[in-house]
Write a protein that holds these residues in place. Structure first.
Motif, PDB file in Angstrom:
ATOM      1  N   ARG A 285       0.848  -1.215   0.000  1.00  0.00           N
ATOM      2  CA  ARG A 285       0.000   0.000   0.000  1.00  0.00           C
ATOM      3  C   ARG A 285       0.876   1.254   0.000  1.00  0.00           C
ATOM      4  NH1 ARG A 285      -3.908  -2.156   4.054  1.00  0.00           N
ATOM      5  NH2 ARG A 285      -5.616  -2.970   2.797  1.00  0.00           N
ATOM      6  N   LYS A 286       1.903   1.231   0.845  1.00  0.00           N
ATOM      7  CA  LYS A 286       2.807   2.392   0.936  1.00  0.00           C
ATOM      8  C   LYS A 286       3.525   2.598  -0.417  1.00  0.00           C
ATOM      9  CE  LYS A 286       6.795   3.615   3.606  1.00  0.00           C
ATOM     10  NZ  LYS A 286       7.925   2.784   3.937  1.00  0.00           N
ATOM     11  N   ASN A 287       3.956   1.508  -1.015  1.00  0.00           N
ATOM     12  CA  ASN A 287       4.667   1.611  -2.295  1.00  0.00           C
ATOM     13  C   ASN A 287       3.737   2.070  -3.421  1.00  0.00           C
ATOM     14  OD1 ASN A 287       7.140   0.912  -1.257  1.00  0.00           O
ATOM     15  ND2 ASN A 287       6.861  -1.278  -1.624  1.00  0.00           N
ATOM     16  N   ILE A 288       2.460   1.705  -3.342  1.00  0.00           N
ATOM     17  CA  ILE A 288       1.509   2.162  -4.370  1.00  0.00           C
ATOM     18  C   ILE A 288       1.386   3.687  -4.298  1.00  0.00           C
ATOM     19  CG2 ILE A 288      -0.959   2.206  -4.996  1.00  0.00           C
ATOM     20  CD1 ILE A 288      -1.043  -0.809  -4.409  1.00  0.00           C
ATOM     21  N   VAL A 289       1.367   4.225  -3.090  1.00  0.00           N
ATOM     22  CA  VAL A 289       1.276   5.689  -2.948  1.00  0.00           C
ATOM     23  C   VAL A 289       2.499   6.341  -3.601  1.00  0.00           C
ATOM     24  CG1 VAL A 289       1.254   7.601  -1.283  1.00  0.00           C
ATOM     25  CG2 VAL A 289      -0.124   5.539  -0.848  1.00  0.00           C
ATOM     26  N   ALA A 290       3.691   5.798  -3.311  1.00  0.00           N
ATOM     27  CA  ALA A 290       4.928   6.365  -3.886  1.00  0.00           C
ATOM     28  C   ALA A 290       4.915   6.233  -5.408  1.00  0.00           C
ATOM     29  CB  ALA A 290       6.134   5.653  -3.299  1.00  0.00           C
ATOM     30  N   ALA A 291       4.464   5.090  -5.907  1.00  0.00           N
ATOM     31  CA  ALA A 291       4.455   4.866  -7.356  1.00  0.00           C
ATOM     32  C   ALA A 291       3.459   5.807  -8.032  1.00  0.00           C
ATOM     33  CB  ALA A 291       4.098   3.411  -7.659  1.00  0.00           C
ATOM     34  N   ARG A 292       2.298   5.968  -7.411  1.00  0.00           N
ATOM     35  CA  ARG A 292       1.280   6.852  -8.000  1.00  0.00           C
ATOM     36  C   ARG A 292       1.824   8.284  -8.092  1.00  0.00           C
ATOM     37  NH1 ARG A 292      -3.561   5.013  -5.405  1.00  0.00           N
ATOM     38  NH2 ARG A 292      -4.065   3.621  -7.125  1.00  0.00           N
ATOM     39  N   HIS A 293       2.486   8.704  -7.025  1.00  0.00           N
ATOM     40  CA  HIS A 293       3.073  10.043  -6.990  1.00  0.00           C
ATOM     41  C   HIS A 293       4.071  10.201  -8.148  1.00  0.00           C
ATOM     42  CE1 HIS A 293       4.389  13.706  -5.071  1.00  0.00           C
ATOM     43  NE2 HIS A 293       5.638  13.314  -5.209  1.00  0.00           N
ATOM     44  N   PHE A 294       4.931   9.210  -8.308  1.00  0.00           N
ATOM     45  CA  PHE A 294       5.957   9.260  -9.356  1.00  0.00           C
ATOM     46  C   PHE A 294       5.318   9.268 -10.749  1.00  0.00           C
ATOM     47  CE2 PHE A 294       8.599   7.098 -12.448  1.00  0.00           C
ATOM     48  CZ  PHE A 294       9.816   7.755 -12.332  1.00  0.00           C
ATOM     49  N   PHE A 295       4.415   8.319 -11.002  1.00  0.00           N
ATOM     50  CA  PHE A 295       3.881   8.195 -12.365  1.00  0.00           C
ATOM     51  C   PHE A 295       2.915   9.331 -12.704  1.00  0.00           C
ATOM     52  CE2 PHE A 295       5.227   3.729 -11.544  1.00  0.00           C
ATOM     53  CZ  PHE A 295       6.181   3.669 -12.550  1.00  0.00           C
ATOM     54  N   ASP A 296       2.245   9.882 -11.692  1.00  0.00           N
ATOM     55  CA  ASP A 296       1.373  11.047 -11.944  1.00  0.00           C
ATOM     56  C   ASP A 296       2.181  12.243 -12.455  1.00  0.00           C
ATOM     57  OD1 ASP A 296      -0.935   9.810 -11.364  1.00  0.00           O
ATOM     58  OD2 ASP A 296      -1.285  10.782  -9.422  1.00  0.00           O
ATOM     59  N   ALA A 297       3.420  12.321 -11.983  1.00  0.00           N
ATOM     60  CA  ALA A 297       4.279  13.435 -12.404  1.00  0.00           C
ATOM     61  C   ALA A 297       4.836  13.212 -13.815  1.00  0.00           C
ATOM     62  CB  ALA A 297       5.414  13.597 -11.404  1.00  0.00           C
ATOM     63  N   HIS A 298       4.601  12.022 -14.371  1.00  0.00           N
ATOM     64  CA  HIS A 298       5.156  11.713 -15.706  1.00  0.00           C
ATOM     65  C   HIS A 298       4.083  11.063 -16.571  1.00  0.00           C
ATOM     66  CE1 HIS A 298       9.237  12.540 -14.340  1.00  0.00           C
ATOM     67  NE2 HIS A 298       8.962  11.851 -13.251  1.00  0.00           N
ATOM     68  N   GLY A 361       6.571  -4.873  -3.905  1.00  0.00           N
ATOM     69  CA  GLY A 361       6.579  -5.599  -2.634  1.00  0.00           C
ATOM     70  C   GLY A 361       7.804  -5.366  -1.762  1.00  0.00           C
ATOM     71  N   ARG A 362       8.742  -4.576  -2.270  1.00  0.00           N
ATOM     72  CA  ARG A 362      10.026  -4.461  -1.563  1.00  0.00           C
ATOM     73  C   ARG A 362      10.174  -3.119  -0.863  1.00  0.00           C
ATOM     74  NH1 ARG A 362      13.902  -7.816  -4.366  1.00  0.00           N
ATOM     75  NH2 ARG A 362      12.810  -9.743  -4.878  1.00  0.00           N
ATOM     76  N   THR A 363      11.075  -3.093   0.145  1.00  0.00           N
ATOM     77  CA  THR A 363      11.274  -1.839   0.894  1.00  0.00           C
ATOM     78  C   THR A 363      12.012  -0.776   0.069  1.00  0.00           C
ATOM     79  OG1 THR A 363      13.186  -2.929   1.859  1.00  0.00           O
ATOM     80  CG2 THR A 363      11.241  -2.762   3.239  1.00  0.00           C
ATOM     81  N   LEU A 364      12.698  -1.188  -0.989  1.00  0.00           N
ATOM     82  CA  LEU A 364      13.526  -0.209  -1.717  1.00  0.00           C
ATOM     83  C   LEU A 364      12.777   0.573  -2.788  1.00  0.00           C
ATOM     84  CD1 LEU A 364      13.680  -1.786  -4.487  1.00  0.00           C
ATOM     85  CD2 LEU A 364      15.897  -2.579  -3.778  1.00  0.00           C
ATOM     86  N   VAL A 365      11.454   0.430  -2.875  1.00  0.00           N
ATOM     87  CA  VAL A 365      10.718   0.997  -4.010  1.00  0.00           C
ATOM     88  C   VAL A 365      10.916   2.515  -4.127  1.00  0.00           C
ATOM     89  CG1 VAL A 365       8.383   1.438  -4.902  1.00  0.00           C
ATOM     90  CG2 VAL A 365       9.055  -0.871  -4.266  1.00  0.00           C
ATOM     91  N   SER A 366      10.778   3.252  -3.007  1.00  0.00           N
ATOM     92  CA  SER A 366      10.916   4.710  -3.093  1.00  0.00           C
ATOM     93  C   SER A 366      12.310   5.103  -3.549  1.00  0.00           C
ATOM     94  CB  SER A 366      10.652   5.356  -1.728  1.00  0.00           C
ATOM     95  OG  SER A 366       9.285   5.321  -1.482  1.00  0.00           O
ATOM     96  N   GLN A 367      13.306   4.427  -2.984  1.00  0.00           N
ATOM     97  CA  GLN A 367      14.701   4.703  -3.363  1.00  0.00           C
ATOM     98  C   GLN A 367      14.910   4.435  -4.849  1.00  0.00           C
ATOM     99  OE1 GLN A 367      16.659   2.137  -0.476  1.00  0.00           O
ATOM    100  NE2 GLN A 367      18.524   3.322  -0.898  1.00  0.00           N
ATOM    101  N   ALA A 368      14.367   3.333  -5.316  1.00  0.00           N
ATOM    102  CA  ALA A 368      14.522   2.954  -6.722  1.00  0.00           C
ATOM    103  C   ALA A 368      13.822   3.969  -7.629  1.00  0.00           C
ATOM    104  CB  ALA A 368      13.954   1.557  -6.952  1.00  0.00           C
ATOM    105  N   LEU A 369      12.657   4.457  -7.194  1.00  0.00           N
ATOM    106  CA  LEU A 369      11.952   5.459  -8.003  1.00  0.00           C
ATOM    107  C   LEU A 369      12.756   6.751  -8.042  1.00  0.00           C
ATOM    108  CD1 LEU A 369       8.243   4.823  -6.881  1.00  0.00           C
ATOM    109  CD2 LEU A 369       9.218   4.352  -9.147  1.00  0.00           C
ATOM    110  N   ASN A 370      13.435   7.090  -6.940  1.00  0.00           N
ATOM    111  CA  ASN A 370      14.309   8.274  -6.948  1.00  0.00           C
ATOM    112  C   ASN A 370      15.443   8.111  -7.948  1.00  0.00           C
ATOM    113  OD1 ASN A 370      12.921   9.690  -5.061  1.00  0.00           O
ATOM    114  ND2 ASN A 370      14.169   9.033  -3.321  1.00  0.00           N
TER     115      ASN A 370
END
Ligand SMILES: Cc1ncc(COP(=O)(O)O)c(C=O)c1O
Length: 381
Positions: A285-298, A361-370
């Motif tokens: 759920r937390k990673n979906i929020v980060a992903a949505r934020h990233f992809f919404d900006a692009h 599913g992984r803890t590194l998702v936000s870092q990887a999106l950065n």
């Protein structure tokens, strides 16, 4: 005469052999974040911990240890321990089930896109038809399309929901229609349920096939929803004991039995499955929020839809360079691993070629999106 095909390379696994342990950020992993043995043992009772430390490292029972089969049966509504056969991961379960269920001259129906062994293994035995999930409708399953693919020689339908790679789950109504179709045509229904339990909205969870159909095989594993792939413990639940016995005899030629320490650790994990699944769903759920934020900006470059369930979803890439070039440069220059949809190419149907698989599913998702963001900035995207 029907000529079975030689087994082609497993495209996704070949790519993973090259990159999985080399890339800095695996942003495409299909398993939930794993844990150490000591973290898992924190769920154990004193007796279980002592049993683990004093475990005799001999062979174990081919079907799986009685305690493990009992714990697995506890994850179903109607299945008993005797209805469970364990495997070395889900992959072995797919291989064995297809070898035992299918013969030359049979026909199987599989959905696309799929985890490649779902089609490649049956293709080495018999004819296979692909039924595409509907890309234009949230990768939905159209049971009429499955019905249209059925022939007099059809023996098996193979599905996987939550789906790898799209994250799609049909409604229970659709699943019931599929069950009716299989029943009317006396077909085996092989259901890969390895991502079950990771639905972000629990009301989307559908019944397990082994609970609802006498000719249903439910495949599951510790690897995905539980995030414990290193255990290599999978299983098939099925109410047909004769079929289970035939699969057990096939397993004698492969892994023979599971790893004893893994059986014990899997039993401990299954007893605490509620807590482990809650931890993993919270992370997704937390990673979906980060992903949505990233992809919404692009939005000019990507189309992102969060998965209904599971750790992965298919993201559309709209850049002029194409998804192959984008994912190649991303891993080579920024160490971020994604899987382009060419790795999901199917021999039994067309898979859209402008997607990549994203892992959530992984803890590194936000870092990887950065890291992905920095790469895109440098590339002027
Ligand atoms: C849908 C599906 N089924 C089966 C497997 C195989 O699982 P295991 O690695 O536990 O053998 C995978 C692995 O990615 C998968 O995604």
């Amino acid at each position: 005469m029907i000529v079975a095909k030689p087994m082609r390379d497993f495209a996704l696994e070949v790519h993973f052999s090259k990159w999985e342990f080399k890339a800095r950020y695996n942003l495409t992993g299909s398993d939930a974040e794993s844990m150490t043995i000591s973290k898992l043992l924190a769920f154990a009772t004193d007796d279980e911990r002592s049993a683990f430390e004093n475990l005799h490292l001999g062979y174990t029972e081919t079907f799986g240890s009685p305690a493990l089969r009992e714990a697995i049966a506890g994850t179903y509504d109607t299945i008993g321990a005797e209805d469970v056969l364990c495997f070395a991961g889900a992959g072995e379960g797919i291989f064995v089930a297809m070898q035992v269920l299918l013969r030359a001259g049979d026909h199987a129906v599989v959905i696309t896109p799929n985890y490649q062994s779902a089609e490649t293994v049956p293709l080495t035995i018999c004819e296979v038809s692909g039924v595409a999930l509907d890309e234009s409708n949230g990768w939905s399953l159209d049971v009429d399309r499955i019905g249209a693919a059925i022939r007099p020689s059809t023996r098996l339908v193979s599905i996987n929901f939550p789906n790898n790679p799209t994250g799609a789950i049909p409604t229970q109504e659709t699943m019931n229609a599929l069950l009716d179709l299989c029943r009317e045509n006396d077909l085996w229904l092989f259901s890969d349920e390895v991502y079950r339990g990771l639905e972000t909205d629990p009301s989307r969870r559908v019944q397990q096939i082994a609970d609802s159909y006498e000719k249903g095989l439910s495949l599951n594993v510790m690897s995905k929803a539980y995030g414990l792939p290193g255990l290599r413990i999978g299983w098939i639940a099925c109410r047909d004991r004769e079929l289970l016995a035939r699969m057990e005899r096939y397993k004698h030629y492969l892994s023979i039995c599971n790893s004893g320490p893994s059986e014990l650790l899997a039993t401990i994990a299954l007893k605490s499955r509620k807590a482990i699944l809650e931890r993993n769903v919270a992370l997704i759920r937390k990673n979906i929020v980060a992903a949505r934020h990233f992809f919404d900006a692009h939005r000019d470059l990507f189309e992102f839809e969060a998965p209904d369930g599971g750790c992965v979803c298919f993201v559309k890439y709209k850049g002029a360079d194409g998804v192959e070039e984008f994912t190649r440069r991303l891993v080579e220059e920024a160490g971020v691993l994604l899987l382009p949809s060419s790795l999901y190419r199917s021999e039994v149907g067309d898979v859209p070629q402008d997607y990549f698989r994203l892992g959530l599913g992984r803890t590194l998702v936000s870092q990887a999106l950065n890291a992905m963001q920095n790469f895109m900035r440098k590339s002027g995207q």
